[in-house]
Scaffold this active site. Structure first.
Site, mmCIF file in Angstrom:
data_model
loop_
_atom_site.group_PDB
_atom_site.id
_atom_site.type_symbol
_atom_site.label_atom_id
_atom_site.label_comp_id
_atom_site.label_asym_id
_atom_site.label_seq_id
_atom_site.Cartn_x
_atom_site.Cartn_y
_atom_site.Cartn_z
ATOM 1 N N THR A 156 18.182 19.590 25.500
ATOM 2 C CA THR A 156 18.995 20.812 25.582
ATOM 3 C C THR A 156 18.232 22.022 25.040
ATOM 4 O O THR A 156 17.291 21.863 24.249
ATOM 5 C CB THR A 156 20.287 20.639 24.752
ATOM 6 O OG1 THR A 156 21.154 21.750 24.972
ATOM 7 C CG2 THR A 156 20.018 20.536 23.270
ATOM 8 N N ARG A 192 18.585 27.232 14.322
ATOM 9 C CA ARG A 192 19.687 26.277 14.476
ATOM 10 C C ARG A 192 19.254 25.077 15.338
ATOM 11 O O ARG A 192 18.619 25.219 16.366
ATOM 12 C CB ARG A 192 20.872 26.978 15.134
ATOM 13 C CG ARG A 192 22.114 26.109 15.345
ATOM 14 C CD ARG A 192 22.184 25.489 16.717
ATOM 15 N NE ARG A 192 23.449 24.818 16.966
ATOM 16 C CZ ARG A 192 23.712 24.054 18.032
ATOM 17 N NH1 ARG A 192 22.785 23.879 18.946
ATOM 18 N NH2 ARG A 192 24.878 23.477 18.180
ATOM 19 N N VAL A 193 19.638 23.898 14.877
ATOM 20 C CA VAL A 193 19.435 22.669 15.649
ATOM 21 C C VAL A 193 20.787 21.984 15.766
ATOM 22 O O VAL A 193 21.534 21.895 14.785
ATOM 23 C CB VAL A 193 18.417 21.742 14.939
ATOM 24 C CG1 VAL A 193 18.376 20.369 15.605
ATOM 25 C CG2 VAL A 193 17.027 22.369 14.938
ATOM 26 N N SER A 212 21.211 25.643 30.206
ATOM 27 C CA SER A 212 21.459 24.974 28.923
ATOM 28 C C SER A 212 20.455 23.870 28.610
ATOM 29 O O SER A 212 20.576 23.191 27.596
ATOM 30 C CB SER A 212 22.874 24.390 28.894
ATOM 31 O OG SER A 212 23.029 23.413 29.904
ATOM 32 N N THR A 259 23.480 20.594 27.470
ATOM 33 C CA THR A 259 22.889 19.276 27.229
ATOM 34 C C THR A 259 22.925 18.356 28.445
ATOM 35 O O THR A 259 23.972 18.191 29.069
ATOM 36 C CB THR A 259 23.658 18.514 26.110
ATOM 37 O OG1 THR A 259 23.862 19.375 25.015
ATOM 38 C CG2 THR A 259 22.898 17.283 25.641
ATOM 39 N N GLY A 265 27.526 20.891 19.007
ATOM 40 C CA GLY A 265 26.681 19.981 18.243
ATOM 41 C C GLY A 265 27.075 19.831 16.794
ATOM 42 O O GLY A 265 26.995 18.732 16.218
ATOM 43 N N THR A 272 27.858 15.344 24.320
ATOM 44 C CA THR A 272 27.674 16.720 24.754
ATOM 45 C C THR A 272 28.757 17.548 24.080
ATOM 46 O O THR A 272 29.776 17.018 23.637
ATOM 47 C CB THR A 272 27.767 16.836 26.287
ATOM 48 O OG1 THR A 272 27.494 18.189 26.659
ATOM 49 C CG2 THR A 272 29.131 16.438 26.806
ATOM 50 N N GLY A 273 28.511 18.837 23.987
ATOM 51 C CA GLY A 273 29.518 19.687 23.365
ATOM 52 C C GLY A 273 28.990 20.367 22.117
ATOM 53 O O GLY A 273 27.778 20.493 21.926
#
Ligand code: GLY
Length: 329
Positions: A207, A217-218, A84, A189, A243, A240-241
């Site tokens: 990440t 995608r960002v 990741s 991340t 986004g 984290t998680g």
């Protein structure tokens, strides 16, 4: 010589259990919130243990928090087993590994790259954007062009093993919008925040993003204020998680601003998570977590669901700590 041992403190249940050997010279048991004296580094997930060691090598010599967080997350970016972050990261649905990273110093200087391909250490490029340009953020081909001009190393991505996984996934998956599983086995991340011996704060976040995301995608990680925010007047936070959910509430900035209003780091992380909960009707698989540190050395962490942990290193030793979560929302 002290015994090299590592202890995980199960904050929710208060139970101690030995989980793995580490390079720590001391044992430290910690809760999801606490206070540290002197330099400290915190980072998301269990990959944060190795990253913290990289950062600690800088901090214990009196180095700056900014140098520490950059060196620290480089450990994770270089870890080919990490799916990741960095070179070993998973690609998007079109087979491209696109990397996002940002860095911020407590004096509000910051730099970021997003949608960057084929560069081994996006965090170095983010720092170069901060220090060598008048900009904060470069993306895509422009970020890559800048990285190459600045002499940063390239890397072939996806690595062979990841490419095989991707080809299998492509065959098997009709549901291209499936939400990622975000837990301590399949984390996303590395976000790292640190305070140095001079009391200065810094953070870094890097990440490869949501595995098999749409091309282009960002997420939150390279967005200053979403994946990371640092202010020497108050403290630092990183996320984290998922986004998309973190961006919607400008998560890390929210945590820091809540601390400015007097919230403890733990309460600020919890309130940012609760804001995400309130803004989303469908909470299925919506894992997000924050870690925060204030300028006095108080720290805390919270996540929406169980499964998020963070690594801590200070003069007392190191710990892997389970973040607090509640399901009463
Ligand atoms: N939190 C990382 C991402 O959503 O890309």
């Amino acid at each position: 010589m002290k015994r090299r041992q590592f202890i995980r403190f199960g904050a929710a249940v208060g139970a101690l259990s030995v989980v793995k050997p580490s390079q720590a010279t001391n044992i430290v048991a910690q809760s999801y919130q606490g206070k540290a004296k002197g330099p400290i580094v915190l980072s998301t997930w269990n990959h944060g243990l190795a990253a913290n060691e990289g950062a600690w090598a800088v901090l214990q010599k009196g180095g700056s928090a900014l140098d520490a967080v950059e060196k620290g997350v480089m450990v994770t970016e270089a870890d080919l087993t990490n799916r990741s972050v960095g070179v070993g990261g998973r690609p998007d649905r079109d087979g491209h590994v696109t990397l996002d990273a940002c860095i911020m110093s407590g004096d509000s200087r910051c730099g970021s790259v997003a949608f960057l391909e084929g560069i081994a250490h996006p965090i170095n490029v983010a720092r170069a954007v901060m220090e060598r340009t008048q900009h904060v953020m470069l993306v895509g081909a422009g970020a890559r062009k800048f990285a190459l001009e600045q002499g940063f190393a390239t890397a072939k991505m996806p690595i062979d093993e990841v490419k095989k996984d991707y080809e299998k996934w492509r065959k098997e998956n009709k549901d291209l919008f499936k939400k990622p599983d975000i837990n301590h086995e399949n984390h996303d991340t590395i976000g790292m925040i640190a305070m140095d011996a001079q009391g200065q704060l810094a953070g870094a976040c890097t990440t490869s993003g949501w595995a098999y995301k749409m091309h282009g995608r960002v997420g939150d990680s390279p967005i200053i204020g979403a994946g990371l925010f640092v202010d020497d007047e108050v403290g630092a936070a990183t996320a984290t998680g998922l986004g998309e959910a973190i961006v919607r509430v400008a998560g890390s900035h929210t945590v820091v601003e809540l601390m400015r209003q007097g919230y403890t780091p733990f309460d600020a992380c919890k309130e940012a998570c609760m804001r995400i909960v309130r803004k989303h009707k469908d909470l299925t698989g919506l894992q997000c977590g924050f870690i925060a540190l204030d300028k006095e050395g108080n720290y805390g962490a919270y996540s929406i669901y169980a499964g998020f942990n963070f690594a801590l290193r200070n003069n007392d030793g190191e710990a892997l700590v389970d973040a607090k979560f509640d399901r009463n929302w």
